[in-house]
Design an enzyme around this catalytic site. Structure first.
Site, short mmCIF file in Angstrom:
data_model
loop_
_atom_site.label_atom_id
_atom_site.label_comp_id
_atom_site.label_asym_id
_atom_site.label_seq_id
_atom_site.Cartn_x
_atom_site.Cartn_y
_atom_site.Cartn_z
N PHE A 37 -0.47 10.25 -7.35
CA PHE A 37 -0.43 8.81 -7.11
C PHE A 37 -1.21 8.04 -8.17
O PHE A 37 -1.14 6.85 -8.23
CB PHE A 37 -0.99 8.47 -5.73
CG PHE A 37 -0.34 9.27 -4.61
CD1 PHE A 37 1.01 9.45 -4.61
CD2 PHE A 37 -1.10 9.83 -3.61
CE1 PHE A 37 1.62 10.19 -3.60
CE2 PHE A 37 -0.50 10.56 -2.59
CZ PHE A 37 0.85 10.75 -2.58
N TRP A 54 2.28 1.70 -3.40
CA TRP A 54 1.25 2.16 -4.34
C TRP A 54 1.17 3.68 -4.33
O TRP A 54 0.95 4.31 -5.38
CB TRP A 54 -0.11 1.58 -3.94
CG TRP A 54 -1.25 2.06 -4.79
CD1 TRP A 54 -1.73 1.51 -5.93
CD2 TRP A 54 -2.07 3.23 -4.56
NE1 TRP A 54 -2.78 2.23 -6.43
CE2 TRP A 54 -3.01 3.30 -5.60
CE3 TRP A 54 -2.10 4.21 -3.57
CZ2 TRP A 54 -3.97 4.31 -5.68
CZ3 TRP A 54 -3.04 5.23 -3.65
CH2 TRP A 54 -3.97 5.27 -4.70
N HIS A 55 1.38 4.29 -3.17
CA HIS A 55 1.23 5.74 -3.05
C HIS A 55 2.34 6.51 -3.77
O HIS A 55 2.12 7.65 -4.19
CB HIS A 55 1.19 6.15 -1.58
CG HIS A 55 -0.13 5.95 -0.93
ND1 HIS A 55 -0.53 4.73 -0.43
CD2 HIS A 55 -1.17 6.79 -0.72
CE1 HIS A 55 -1.74 4.83 0.08
NE2 HIS A 55 -2.16 6.07 -0.10
N GLY A 56 3.49 5.92 -3.90
CA GLY A 56 4.54 6.66 -4.57
C GLY A 56 5.84 5.89 -4.70
O GLY A 56 6.11 4.98 -3.91
N SER A 87 0.84 -1.21 0.00
CA SER A 87 0.00 0.00 0.00
C SER A 87 0.87 1.25 0.00
O SER A 87 0.57 2.22 -0.71
CB SER A 87 -0.92 -0.01 1.22
OG SER A 87 -1.62 1.21 1.33
#
Length: 478
Positions: free
Chosen positions: A478, A322-324, A319
């Site tokens: 994102f 996934w954000h960056g 997770s």
């Protein structure tokens, strides 16, 4: 095209008017055309990426539905996921992996120049990629049938209110709403407008104002010390919440104008009493995505304690990534994963909630912990984050000057301090009331003079107290 821009203020009424004038059988065409126009207003070339992902996932789902051989179904699913994730990797993670690999080799005194690509990250690529992945996986699992009408499916993937920053919708929820006939409902449309207004208030009045104080610190944290670092961290906690939940509110309100309901993405997350509860209230569409497509397939909590802890850590590390494409996001995800592992050890399920004064202190502790984790999220690098943590209490031995210098350091006057505190209190009161009722619906039941006084006051506040210019939403990156 930003929700908080003049161009969207022109675009939406046009789409709204044509939508309700068109016969039902043509509305999907308008949704698809307006969604593609909406996305192409950023960079027209990147519409090719949405088309590619749409075609791959559509074709894979059709093949999966007609295939009976389990091995071939797994192969189709694997190829589809690989192709969609390859696009995401190329644009979002290639440089990160290349630079990280080069840095790793330097540990062994192997010097290489990293291969990097000069590419702009397409807005919303993580969101629509995950939306198409969930669709193909659900077809593979037999939870939903494959959509035969390509136009309906393309409209589902690109639906403009939630295209670039979610919520990440499931096909079982959004697809039928795009296909079914809607009749105009004044109350539903009015609710949508109110929800949009509240979202714009959170974004333009609270988030965009706080962003300048956050940037004053986190753009170059080594120039700051003491209470300025703490203020900027707390302000970011509210900035990112108001920015992202504001987007979700505007998206949901826009969809209601078209008779379509999006899933709830935020439920007063800063009133959570545990990290687990926080993730059931924050970015709900993403947390449930990782739960259903990563955590549960890994075994979830149906395994031993060690494996369960590992499943949580893997899910939250993924997770974070996934954000960056930065190790700061991985650390941030790891902190949340580790926190849930610890919670599971020291807090049985029946002790996750408290009442009275105990509930207050637990909520406060969770908020402080989440704010601490945000340090890694907002920092440009891990050294920057560690600097903030190390120097946040410099000068605290003189409390008066510590606080005064903190506000002065980020450029806040007495009037700005009062104004921001008033808005934050208003936000918290709204969220607290939302725990027990639908505040917007309740507002519609008030007497006409009171109700319209609130509407006018909110509109005037947005018009005159918002920051100049249309600032991008944080989650566009994102």
């Amino acid at each position: 095209m930003l929700f908080n821009s003049l161009s969207f203020a022109i675009f939406l009424p046009i789409v709204f008017s044509i939508y309700w004038l068109l016969p039902h059988k043509y509305r999907w065409i308008l949704i698809l055309a307006s969604s593609y126009y909406f996305y192409m207003s950023w960079n027209a070339k990147y519409i090719v990426l949405i088309l590619f992902t749409t075609c791959v996932s559509y074709g894979a789902a059709r093949l999966l539905e007609n295939e009976k051989n389990l091995k071939k179904k797994k192969m189709i699913l694997g190829i589809s996921a690989f192709l969609c994730l390859l696009v995401l990797f190329f644009f979002k993670y290639f440089n990160f992996v290349s630079e990280s690999f080069t840095a790793f080799l330097e540990i062994f005194t192997i010097q290489l120049n990293p291969i990097t690509l000069k590419l702009f990250l397409p807005v919303g690529i993580s969101f629509y990629t995950f939306q198409t992945l969930s669709y193909v996986i659900d077809v593979y699992r037999g939870k939903i049938p494959a959509e035969k009408h390509f136009g309906y499916y393309a409209a589902f993937v690109s639906f403009f209110p939630q295209l670039v920053a979610g919520p990440i919708e499931r096909a079982a929820d959004l697809m039928p709403q795009i296909k079914e006939e809607h009749t105009f409902d004044y109350d539903n449309a009015a609710y949508g407008l109110k929800l949009m207004a509240w979202g714009l208030f959170k974004k333009m009045v609270i988030a965009d104002t706080l962003s300048k104080y956050v940037s004053a610190v986190y753009d170059a944290p080594q120039k700051m010390a003491g209470f300025s670092l703490i203020l900027a961290t707390f302000f970011f906690s509210f900035q990112i919440y108001c920015d992202f939940s504001g987007y979700s509110d505007i998206a949901a309100g826009t969809s209601r104008l078209l008779g379509i309901h999006l899933s709830t993405n935020f439920k007063s997350p800063y009133f959570s009493q545990s990290i687990k509860e926080f993730w059931s209230r924050w970015h709900i569409s993403l947390s449930t995505w990782f739960r259903d497509y990563v955590y549960i397939p890994l075994g979830g909590n149906r395994t031993g304690k060690v494996r369960h802890a590992l499943n949580l850590l893997i899910t939250f590390l993924a997770s974070g990534l996934w954000h960056g494409a930065n190790w700061t996001f991985v650390v941030w995800g790891g902190i949340h994963g580790a926190a849930q592992v610890v919670e599971n050890i020291i807090l049985p399920e029946n002790r996750m909630k408290s009442r009275g004064i105990a509930a207050f202190f637990r909520t406060l502790f969770v908020f402080l912990f989440i704010s601490f984790a945000w340090v890694f999220f907002v920092s440009n690098s891990i050294p920057d984050a560690l600097y903030v943590i190390k120097h946040a209490f410099d000068g605290i031995s003189a409390p008066g000057s510590y606080i005064y210098n903190g506000y002065a350091g980020i450029g806040m006057s007495l009037s700005s301090i009062i104004k921001e505190n008033v808005f934050l209190v208003l936000l918290l009161v709204y969220d607290w009331m939302s725990l027990k009722s639908d505040v917007i619906a309740d507002c519609g039941k008030l007497k006409t003079p009171i109700r319209w006084a609130i509407y006018v006051l909110l509109s005037v506040t947005i018009l005159f107290l918002s920051q100049k210019g249309a600032a991008e939403f944080i989650y566009f990156q994102f």
